[in-house]
Design an enzyme around this catalytic site. Structure first.
Site, PDB file in Angstrom:
ATOM      1  N   GLU A  26       0.842  -1.199   0.000  1.00  0.00           N
ATOM      2  CA  GLU A  26       0.000   0.000   0.000  1.00  0.00           C
ATOM      3  C   GLU A  26       0.876   1.247   0.000  1.00  0.00           C
ATOM      4  O   GLU A  26       1.866   1.317   0.741  1.00  0.00           O
ATOM      5  CB  GLU A  26      -0.893  -0.026   1.250  1.00  0.00           C
ATOM      6  N   THR A  28       2.837   2.093  -2.208  1.00  0.00           N
ATOM      7  CA  THR A  28       4.142   1.786  -2.801  1.00  0.00           C
ATOM      8  C   THR A  28       4.167   2.115  -4.290  1.00  0.00           C
ATOM      9  O   THR A  28       5.236   2.319  -4.854  1.00  0.00           O
ATOM     10  CB  THR A  28       4.469   0.281  -2.630  1.00  0.00           C
ATOM     11  N   SER A  60     -25.580   8.300 -14.782  1.00  0.00           N
ATOM     12  CA  SER A  60     -25.143   7.338 -13.763  1.00  0.00           C
ATOM     13  C   SER A  60     -26.381   6.751 -13.108  1.00  0.00           C
ATOM     14  O   SER A  60     -27.163   7.484 -12.482  1.00  0.00           O
ATOM     15  CB  SER A  60     -24.267   8.037 -12.723  1.00  0.00           C
ATOM     16  N   GLY A 111     -16.011   5.102  -2.413  1.00  0.00           N
ATOM     17  CA  GLY A 111     -15.417   5.590  -1.163  1.00  0.00           C
ATOM     18  C   GLY A 111     -14.988   4.496  -0.209  1.00  0.00           C
ATOM     19  O   GLY A 111     -14.724   4.771   0.955  1.00  0.00           O
ATOM     20  N   ALA A 112     -14.919   3.251  -0.699  1.00  0.00           N
ATOM     21  CA  ALA A 112     -14.522   2.145   0.187  1.00  0.00           C
ATOM     22  C   ALA A 112     -13.073   1.731  -0.032  1.00  0.00           C
ATOM     23  O   ALA A 112     -12.584   0.820   0.625  1.00  0.00           O
ATOM     24  CB  ALA A 112     -15.445   0.952  -0.014  1.00  0.00           C
ATOM     25  N   GLY A 113     -12.391   2.376  -0.964  1.00  0.00           N
ATOM     26  CA  GLY A 113     -11.004   1.999  -1.240  1.00  0.00           C
ATOM     27  C   GLY A 113     -10.907   0.792  -2.146  1.00  0.00           C
ATOM     28  O   GLY A 113      -9.911   0.070  -2.131  1.00  0.00           O
ATOM     29  N   LEU A 114     -11.952   0.557  -2.948  1.00  0.00           N
ATOM     30  CA  LEU A 114     -11.963  -0.606  -3.843  1.00  0.00           C
ATOM     31  C   LEU A 114     -11.907  -0.186  -5.311  1.00  0.00           C
ATOM     32  O   LEU A 114     -12.282  -0.937  -6.203  1.00  0.00           O
ATOM     33  CB  LEU A 114     -13.192  -1.478  -3.555  1.00  0.00           C
ATOM     34  N   ASP A 161      -4.247   0.678  -9.386  1.00  0.00           N
ATOM     35  CA  ASP A 161      -5.683   0.425  -9.497  1.00  0.00           C
ATOM     36  C   ASP A 161      -6.093   0.149 -10.937  1.00  0.00           C
ATOM     37  O   ASP A 161      -6.873  -0.764 -11.218  1.00  0.00           O
ATOM     38  CB  ASP A 161      -6.482   1.622  -8.967  1.00  0.00           C
ATOM     39  N   TYR A 210      -3.656  12.235   0.502  1.00  0.00           N
ATOM     40  CA  TYR A 210      -2.964  11.361  -0.449  1.00  0.00           C
ATOM     41  C   TYR A 210      -1.840  12.103  -1.191  1.00  0.00           C
ATOM     42  O   TYR A 210      -0.689  11.638  -1.210  1.00  0.00           O
ATOM     43  CB  TYR A 210      -3.976  10.791  -1.446  1.00  0.00           C
TER      44      TYR A 210
HETATM   45  C1  GLA Z   1      -5.117   4.668  -4.271  1.00  0.00           C
HETATM   46  C2  GLA Z   1      -4.323   5.002  -5.538  1.00  0.00           C
HETATM   47  C3  GLA Z   1      -3.310   3.895  -5.854  1.00  0.00           C
HETATM   48  C4  GLA Z   1      -2.458   3.571  -4.626  1.00  0.00           C
HETATM   49  C5  GLA Z   1      -3.335   3.358  -3.397  1.00  0.00           C
HETATM   50  C6  GLA Z   1      -2.532   3.201  -2.129  1.00  0.00           C
HETATM   51  O1  GLA Z   1      -5.914   3.550  -4.482  1.00  0.00           O
HETATM   52  O2  GLA Z   1      -5.180   5.167  -6.644  1.00  0.00           O
HETATM   53  O3  GLA Z   1      -2.513   4.286  -6.941  1.00  0.00           O
HETATM   54  O4  GLA Z   1      -1.505   4.553  -4.416  1.00  0.00           O
HETATM   55  O5  GLA Z   1      -4.238   4.443  -3.195  1.00  0.00           O
HETATM   56  O6  GLA Z   1      -1.772   2.032  -2.163  1.00  0.00           O
END
Ligand code: GLA
Length: 355
Positions: A26, A28, A60, A111-114, A161, A210
């Site tokens: 993460e 990285t 949407s 917004g869940a980090g997915l 991602d 971020y």
């Molecule tokens: C987000 C960014 C990715 C990555 C992650 C953290 O998802 O889009 O590029 O940096 O955060 O690992």
């Protein structure tokens, strides 16, 4: 409301791309380092057709939101930024993109980090590739999606991602060297399954720290005299830095080493320990966790059948990922959510999807 209801015509193409969950590695990717995501079953679909009035029309389904934009309109905020961003990056490459109708449906939580944004970008670019017969391979699609996000959504994200959405599947882990884009498709750890729980504490990437973390990493690399923190392999080398750069760099260097350990064909227990160590590092050194995530992760880590757990994605809220004994994810989620939600949280099981 279908495409036909909204636009009065039928779509010509439809394209789909999944969200992703990152298992290890993460923060990285923008340090030229290593990541280990896998695709999740939730995905985004974009249907495209030609617009006959010279404008772009976007809809949407999740937001029940329609947007009508002149062909040369500035990029608006929200989901349209990703759609128009993809169009603009293709135009920058010399492609002509005709006025379009675009209809978006998605099961990727926002917004869940997915990576709902990467799934939208990759689905849109795949749709445009199909509609216009563009010669783009999956890596080029990922790169274009990343550019759309950086230039038009204002997040200086790495390539993880979009690469995961474009190249990963749900049955494998995608080991990726983000400097060279060299990758290996690895089977999921034997005897385990992946559990993803939303903390109910949402985050927005653009408004988060971020970009600040990324700037700190660049400063640390400059002070250490290397092109990127990926070039530091001994965690002791960061000791010469002053705080907070020392902590930030320590996370990145140790996290890269954790991802590389996975290539040694390790046990589920070992993998779980690496996930736990990753969470501690994200919490203490990188400082991207929040109380809700720490509680959820700790609850998971104390539950029998869980090998390891950590926050996943950028942090500042969102979801946690755990590696658990095969066949036990649903019951573990039930127990953990009962404890977690009793504290007033609104946590939710995301993966595996309830059937
Ligand atoms: C987000 C960014 C990715 C990555 C992650 C953290 O998802 O889009 O590029 O940096 O955060 O690992």
């Amino acid at each position: 409301m279908t495409f036909e209801h909204i636009f009065g015509t039928s779509p010509l193409v439809g394209a789909t791309a999944p969200g992703r969950v990152n298992l290890l590695g993460e923060h990285t990717d923008y340090n030229d380092g290593f990541v280990l995501p896998t695709a999740i079953p939730q995905c985004t679909t974009v249907h495209l057709g030609l617009s006959l009035d010279g404008q772009y029309h976007f809809y949407s389904e999740a937001l029940t939101q329609r947007l009508d934009l002149e062909k040369d309109a500035p990029v608006p905020p929200g989901y349209a930024a990703y759609l128009l961003g993809c169009i603009r990056v293709l135009e920058q490459q010399g492609h002509y993109i005709p006025p379009l109708n675009a209809y978006v449906t998605s099961s990727v939580p926002i917004g869940a980090g997915l990576s709902s944004s990467a799934a939208l970008e990759v689905a849109m670019l795949r749709g445009l590739r199909a509609l216009l017969g563009l010669e783009l391979d999956d890596v080029q699609i990922a790169r274009l999606g990343q550019r759309a996000e950086i230039e038009f959504a204002g997040v200086r994200c790495g390539i993880m991602d979009q690469m995961a959405s474009s190249l990963a599947d749900t049955a494998h882990m995608l080991f990726l060297d983000t400097r060279t884009l060299e990758r290996r498709v690895l089977p999921l750890v034997a005897g385990t399954e992946i559990l993803v729980i939303d903390s109910g504490f949402p985050r927005t990437l653009a408004g988060s720290g971020y970009n600040q973390r990324r700037a700190e990493c660049e400063a640390a690399a400059r002070q250490l005299g290397v092109p990127a923190l990926r070039d530091i392999t001994d965690v002791k080398a960061v000791e010469v830095l002053s705080e907070p750069l020392r902590r930030r760099a320590r996370h990145v260097v140790s996290e890269n080493n954790r991802v590389l350990e996975v290539l040694q064909d390790i046990s589920a227990e070992h993998f779980g320990q690496l996930m736990n160590a990753s969470h501690a590092s994200l919490r203490d050194d990188y400082e991207v966790s929040v109380a809700a995530l720490d509680i959820l992760v700790a609850t998971l880590q104390q539950t029998p059948g869980v090998f390891g757990a950590r926050l996943t994605g950028a942090g500042f809220g969102g979801a946690c990922v755990a590696l658990v004994v095969l066949g036990q994810a649903q019951s573990i989620a039930h127990d953990v959510l009962e404890q977690y939600n009793r504290l007033g949280h609104v946590g939710k099981l995301l993966v595996p999807q309830l059937t």
